[in-house]
Scaffold this active site. Structure first.
Site, PDB file in Angstrom:
ATOM      1  N   HIS A  26       0.851  -1.192   0.000  1.00 20.78           N
ATOM      2  CA  HIS A  26       0.000   0.000   0.000  1.00 20.78           C
ATOM      3  C   HIS A  26       0.884   1.238   0.000  1.00 20.78           C
ATOM      4  O   HIS A  26       1.398   1.669   1.034  1.00 20.78           O
ATOM      5  CB  HIS A  26      -0.928   0.030   1.215  1.00 20.78           C
ATOM      6  CG  HIS A  26      -1.977   1.102   1.136  1.00 20.78           C
ATOM      7  ND1 HIS A  26      -3.284   0.829   0.833  1.00 20.78           N
ATOM      8  CD2 HIS A  26      -1.896   2.449   1.286  1.00 20.78           C
ATOM      9  CE1 HIS A  26      -3.971   1.960   0.811  1.00 20.78           C
ATOM     10  NE2 HIS A  26      -3.143   2.960   1.094  1.00 20.78           N
ATOM     11  N   CYS A  27       1.060   1.811  -1.169  1.00 23.27           N
ATOM     12  CA  CYS A  27       1.797   3.064  -1.308  1.00 23.27           C
ATOM     13  C   CYS A  27       1.200   3.830  -2.481  1.00 23.27           C
ATOM     14  O   CYS A  27       0.421   3.287  -3.271  1.00 23.27           O
ATOM     15  CB  CYS A  27       3.297   2.828  -1.485  1.00 23.27           C
ATOM     16  SG  CYS A  27       3.740   1.667  -2.796  1.00 23.27           S
ATOM     17  N   TYR A  44      -7.967  17.238  -1.730  1.00 27.36           N
ATOM     18  CA  TYR A  44      -6.707  17.682  -1.131  1.00 27.36           C
ATOM     19  C   TYR A  44      -5.653  17.784  -2.213  1.00 27.36           C
ATOM     20  O   TYR A  44      -5.777  17.174  -3.286  1.00 27.36           O
ATOM     21  CB  TYR A  44      -6.242  16.727  -0.028  1.00 27.36           C
ATOM     22  CG  TYR A  44      -5.852  15.332  -0.506  1.00 27.36           C
ATOM     23  CD1 TYR A  44      -4.527  15.025  -0.835  1.00 27.36           C
ATOM     24  CD2 TYR A  44      -6.803  14.328  -0.638  1.00 27.36           C
ATOM     25  CE1 TYR A  44      -4.175  13.766  -1.273  1.00 27.36           C
ATOM     26  CE2 TYR A  44      -6.459  13.061  -1.071  1.00 27.36           C
ATOM     27  CZ  TYR A  44      -5.142  12.782  -1.389  1.00 27.36           C
ATOM     28  OH  TYR A  44      -4.792  11.525  -1.833  1.00 27.36           O
ATOM     29  N   ARG A 119     -10.575   0.488  -6.177  1.00 27.27           N
ATOM     30  CA  ARG A 119     -10.692   0.977  -4.803  1.00 27.27           C
ATOM     31  C   ARG A 119     -11.870   1.916  -4.663  1.00 27.27           C
ATOM     32  O   ARG A 119     -12.143   2.717  -5.568  1.00 27.27           O
ATOM     33  CB  ARG A 119      -9.414   1.714  -4.411  1.00 27.27           C
ATOM     34  CG  ARG A 119      -9.322   2.074  -2.922  1.00 27.27           C
ATOM     35  CD  ARG A 119      -8.118   2.932  -2.667  1.00 27.27           C
ATOM     36  NE  ARG A 119      -7.757   2.998  -1.253  1.00 27.27           N
ATOM     37  CZ  ARG A 119      -7.208   4.061  -0.674  1.00 27.27           C
ATOM     38  NH1 ARG A 119      -6.957   5.141  -1.380  1.00 27.27           N
ATOM     39  NH2 ARG A 119      -6.888   4.045   0.600  1.00 27.27           N
ATOM     40  N   ASP A 244       2.094   3.009   3.240  1.00 27.97           N
ATOM     41  CA  ASP A 244       1.166   4.117   2.983  1.00 27.97           C
ATOM     42  C   ASP A 244       1.922   5.382   2.580  1.00 27.97           C
ATOM     43  O   ASP A 244       1.371   6.489   2.634  1.00 27.97           O
ATOM     44  CB  ASP A 244       0.256   4.387   4.184  1.00 27.97           C
ATOM     45  CG  ASP A 244      -0.931   5.284   3.842  1.00 27.97           C
ATOM     46  OD1 ASP A 244      -1.336   5.308   2.662  1.00 27.97           O
ATOM     47  OD2 ASP A 244      -1.451   5.987   4.737  1.00 27.97           O
ATOM     48  N   ASN A 249      -2.686  13.329   4.072  1.00 26.64           N
ATOM     49  CA  ASN A 249      -3.679  13.770   5.059  1.00 26.64           C
ATOM     50  C   ASN A 249      -3.308  13.416   6.496  1.00 26.64           C
ATOM     51  O   ASN A 249      -4.193  13.250   7.336  1.00 26.64           O
ATOM     52  CB  ASN A 249      -5.061  13.205   4.722  1.00 26.64           C
ATOM     53  CG  ASN A 249      -5.599  13.733   3.408  1.00 26.64           C
ATOM     54  OD1 ASN A 249      -5.733  14.935   3.233  1.00 26.64           O
ATOM     55  ND2 ASN A 249      -5.868  12.844   2.467  1.00 26.64           N
TER      56      ASN A 249
END
Length: 289
Positions: A26-27, A44, A119, A244, A249
């Site tokens: 997960h990146c 964002y 996703r 991640d 955020n």
């Protein structure tokens, strides 16, 4: 428009050596905006974090493979993610964001480009609950491709969408340990439902990453450890781990990615389970050779 802090520019060298084939499952890749513009309707604006920076980080950490999760700030134009995969010589796969109107031929093109899932964001600050009927339709459409669904949920969504989770008939992954809140303890209803889901549904997977999103404290987010340990005790064969990076955020402590590698080793000292989560599980789900 909300802007994001950049990732920690000085990741420590992990104390632990990742096994050959270890996957950062997960990146993200952001921009550069001059080449891969951000979506006009994004919620964002991140700092540029291009694939060259990601490769440098992975070399520093000892990561061999990765899954690029296409971020909402790039909308449904998956070009930046496809470019990152194409540059990886087979080491990267991806998860896409798609419009409901996408054609079957466009889905086939994404598959050829290394995409293996789609996703959906339920998180409030990223737009809230998507159209559940669209998810149902897309699940049927991606099934022949052997893809899976990634669900980015707030903890309360685990309570609200039990029917959805029961209906999905392809593998599905819950991001970031369901974003449960460490201060509410292991017995909180949302986390207990997540454990029950993992016990009962062989299609359910969880990413034991995003400790900074679970933690009530500061680096190195040790209060997330019991939650990862409980998931490992329940279904280690359907867990994934990731950094991640570049941590969009984050408003509290920015994670240090080297520390996150060492945090994983606090989740389990069992070398066989470490190998399973870091190497074997992502290889099976994403088709790494």
């Amino acid at each position: 428009m909300k802007s994001c802090l950049p990732p920690d520019p000085d990741p420590v060298k992990p104390k632990h050596i990742l096994p050959l084939g270890a996957c950062d499952a997960h990146c993200h890749v952001f921009g550069p905006a001059a080449v891969f513009p951000y979506a006009a309707d994004r919620t964002y604006t991140p700092s540029d974090a291009p694939v060259a920076m990601l490769r440098e980080l992975h070399a520093h950490l000892g990561v061999s493979r990765a899954v690029i999760v296409h971020a909402s700030c790039h909308g449904t134009d998956n070009t930046v993610t496809l470019d990152a995969i194409a540059s990886s010589n087979g080491a990267y796969r991806g998860v896409a964001n798609v419009e409901a109107s996408i054609s079957d031929s466009a889905l086939a093109d994404l598959h050829a480009g290394g995409i293996r899932g789609i996703r959906y964001n339920f998180v409030k600050h990223l737009g809230g609950v998507p159209d559940l009927a669209v998810i149902d339709t897309m699940v049927r459409r991606i099934a022949p491709l052997g893809w899976h669904v990634v669900l980015h949920l707030d903890a309360e969504n685990l309570l609200d969408h039990q029917d959805l989770l029961r209906k999905i008939d392809v593998p599905f992954i819950i991001d970031h340990m369901g974003r449960v809140k460490a201060e509410q303890g292991l017995e909180q209803k949302s986390f207990q439902l997540l454990l029950q889901l993992m016990r009962d549904n062989p299609l359910a997977w969880v990413k034991i990453c995003g400790a900074e999103r679970v933690s009530a404290g500061r680096r190195p987010f040790a209060d997330a450890i019991p939650f990862a340990q409980a998931l490992i005790a329940t279904a280690p064969e359907r867990l994934l781990w990731g950094t991640d990076w570049p941590h969009p955020n984050i408003s509290k402590d920015m994670p240090n990615d080297g520390e996150l590698v060492d945090l994983f080793y606090a989740y389990t000292e069992d070398a066989a389970i470490q190998q399973q989560i870091l190497v074997d599980n992502p290889a099976r789900l994403y088709g790494f050779e």
